[in-house]
Motif scaffolding. Structure first.
Motif, PDB file in Angstrom:
ATOM      1  N   MET A  19       0.817  -1.199   0.000  1.00 54.65           N
ATOM      2  CA  MET A  19       0.000   0.000   0.000  1.00 54.65           C
ATOM      3  C   MET A  19       0.860   1.262   0.000  1.00 54.65           C
ATOM      4  SD  MET A  19      -3.190  -0.818   2.442  1.00 54.65           S
ATOM      5  CE  MET A  19      -4.557  -1.718   1.822  1.00 54.65           C
ATOM      6  N   GLY A  20       1.935   1.327   0.770  1.00 57.58           N
ATOM      7  CA  GLY A  20       2.849   2.442   0.732  1.00 57.58           C
ATOM      8  C   GLY A  20       2.445   3.670   1.527  1.00 57.58           C
ATOM      9  N   ASP A  21       1.201   3.823   1.904  1.00 58.48           N
ATOM     10  CA  ASP A  21       0.744   4.988   2.653  1.00 58.48           C
ATOM     11  C   ASP A  21       1.060   4.849   4.138  1.00 58.48           C
ATOM     12  OD1 ASP A  21      -0.471   6.341   0.467  1.00 58.48           O
ATOM     13  OD2 ASP A  21      -2.255   5.094   0.664  1.00 58.48           O
ATOM     14  N   ARG A  22       1.044   5.985   4.824  1.00 60.93           N
ATOM     15  CA  ARG A  22       1.118   6.007   6.292  1.00 60.93           C
ATOM     16  C   ARG A  22      -0.278   6.347   6.784  1.00 60.93           C
ATOM     17  NH1 ARG A  22       4.941   4.324   9.537  1.00 60.93           N
ATOM     18  NH2 ARG A  22       4.717   6.074  10.915  1.00 60.93           N
ATOM     19  N   TRP A  23      -0.713   5.621   7.784  1.00 61.40           N
ATOM     20  CA  TRP A  23      -2.045   5.819   8.347  1.00 61.40           C
ATOM     21  C   TRP A  23      -1.971   6.334   9.766  1.00 61.40           C
ATOM     22  CZ3 TRP A  23      -4.651   0.510   6.932  1.00 61.40           C
ATOM     23  CH2 TRP A  23      -5.005   0.509   5.583  1.00 61.40           C
ATOM     24  N   HIS A  24      -3.023   7.077  10.150  1.00 62.51           N
ATOM     25  CA  HIS A  24      -3.229   7.477  11.542  1.00 62.51           C
ATOM     26  C   HIS A  24      -4.453   6.698  12.020  1.00 62.51           C
ATOM     27  CE1 HIS A  24      -3.214   9.865  15.150  1.00 62.51           C
ATOM     28  NE2 HIS A  24      -4.514  10.025  14.997  1.00 62.51           N
ATOM     29  N   ILE A  25      -4.275   5.942  13.098  1.00 67.59           N
ATOM     30  CA  ILE A  25      -5.332   5.083  13.644  1.00 67.59           C
ATOM     31  C   ILE A  25      -5.854   5.695  14.939  1.00 67.59           C
ATOM     32  CG2 ILE A  25      -5.920   2.740  14.409  1.00 67.59           C
ATOM     33  CD1 ILE A  25      -4.711   2.699  11.608  1.00 67.59           C
ATOM     34  N   GLU A  26      -7.165   5.780  15.074  1.00 73.84           N
ATOM     35  CA  GLU A  26      -7.784   6.250  16.315  1.00 73.84           C
ATOM     36  C   GLU A  26      -8.877   5.275  16.728  1.00 73.84           C
ATOM     37  OE1 GLU A  26      -9.207  10.258  16.266  1.00 73.84           O
ATOM     38  OE2 GLU A  26      -7.300  11.049  15.525  1.00 73.84           O
ATOM     39  N   VAL A  27      -9.040   5.137  18.047  1.00 74.08           N
ATOM     40  CA  VAL A  27     -10.132   4.344  18.604  1.00 74.08           C
ATOM     41  C   VAL A  27     -10.956   5.266  19.481  1.00 74.08           C
ATOM     42  CG1 VAL A  27     -10.781   2.403  20.079  1.00 74.08           C
ATOM     43  CG2 VAL A  27      -8.775   2.211  18.577  1.00 74.08           C
ATOM     44  N   ASP A  28     -12.245   5.355  19.208  1.00 75.58           N
ATOM     45  CA  ASP A  28     -13.152   6.143  20.042  1.00 75.58           C
ATOM     46  C   ASP A  28     -13.493   5.294  21.259  1.00 75.58           C
ATOM     47  OD1 ASP A  28     -15.265   7.449  21.279  1.00 75.58           O
ATOM     48  OD2 ASP A  28     -16.183   8.061  19.381  1.00 75.58           O
ATOM     49  N   ARG A  29     -12.820   5.576  22.366  1.00 77.46           N
ATOM     50  CA  ARG A  29     -13.024   4.765  23.563  1.00 77.46           C
ATOM     51  C   ARG A  29     -14.382   5.004  24.215  1.00 77.46           C
ATOM     52  NH1 ARG A  29      -7.736   5.016  22.732  1.00 77.46           N
ATOM     53  NH2 ARG A  29      -7.133   6.930  23.735  1.00 77.46           N
ATOM     54  N   GLY A  30     -15.107   6.023  23.788  1.00 73.45           N
ATOM     55  CA  GLY A  30     -16.473   6.212  24.246  1.00 73.45           C
ATOM     56  C   GLY A  30     -17.430   5.264  23.549  1.00 73.45           C
ATOM     57  N   VAL A  31     -16.984   4.696  22.432  1.00 78.61           N
ATOM     58  CA  VAL A  31     -17.801   3.770  21.642  1.00 78.61           C
ATOM     59  C   VAL A  31     -17.326   2.332  21.813  1.00 78.61           C
ATOM     60  CG1 VAL A  31     -18.492   3.181  19.277  1.00 78.61           C
ATOM     61  CG2 VAL A  31     -18.344   5.579  19.962  1.00 78.61           C
ATOM     62  N   CYS A  32     -16.019   2.146  22.008  1.00 76.65           N
ATOM     63  CA  CYS A  32     -15.422   0.809  22.114  1.00 76.65           C
ATOM     64  C   CYS A  32     -16.096  -0.011  23.214  1.00 76.65           C
ATOM     65  CB  CYS A  32     -13.924   0.946  22.401  1.00 76.65           C
ATOM     66  SG  CYS A  32     -13.062  -0.628  22.615  1.00 76.65           S
ATOM     67  N   ILE A  33     -16.450  -1.261  22.866  1.00 76.17           N
ATOM     68  CA  ILE A  33     -17.078  -2.157  23.845  1.00 76.17           C
ATOM     69  C   ILE A  33     -16.120  -3.250  24.315  1.00 76.17           C
ATOM     70  CG2 ILE A  33     -19.424  -1.722  23.046  1.00 76.17           C
ATOM     71  CD1 ILE A  33     -19.257  -4.461  21.539  1.00 76.17           C
ATOM     72  N   GLY A  34     -14.885  -3.195  23.849  1.00 80.04           N
ATOM     73  CA  GLY A  34     -13.875  -4.147  24.303  1.00 80.04           C
ATOM     74  C   GLY A  34     -14.076  -5.565  23.820  1.00 80.04           C
ATOM     75  N   SER A  35     -14.617  -5.731  22.619  1.00 79.36           N
ATOM     76  CA  SER A  35     -14.848  -7.079  22.105  1.00 79.36           C
ATOM     77  C   SER A  35     -13.538  -7.816  21.828  1.00 79.36           C
ATOM     78  CB  SER A  35     -15.674  -7.028  20.815  1.00 79.36           C
ATOM     79  OG  SER A  35     -14.895  -6.532  19.736  1.00 79.36           O
TER      80      SER A  35
END
Length: 77
Positions: A1-17
């Motif tokens: 892919m070659g791109d750089r990504w920024h990853i975010e997790v909305d911990r107000g939505v995350c249910i910890g599955s």
């Protein structure tokens, strides 16, 4: 892919599955409250990270291009 990504997790939505940890081992961790965190918020693009975002049951994971902020997932409509 070659791109750089920024990853975010909305911990107000995350249910910890833990599905993100299963889909992208090493890409995400769960803290003691079972909230997901990206292992490296800025990282090389990887199919496993995209699969983790797509497989999140509550769509708590977002991915943008690190250099432009353009949405990778979820895609802009």
């Amino acid at each position: 892919m070659g791109d750089r990504w920024h990853i975010e997790v909305d911990r107000g939505v995350c249910i910890g599955s833990g599905m993100c940890v299963s889909s992208a081992p090493g890409g995400f961790t769960l803290d003691s409250a079972r909230q997901s965190h990206p292992a490296a918020p800025d990282t090389d693009a990887a199919e496993a990270l995209l699969a983790a975002a797509e497989g999140c049951p509550v769509e708590a994971i977002s991915i943008t291009l690190a250099d432009s902020g353009e949405a990778v997932f979820p895609p802009e409509e």
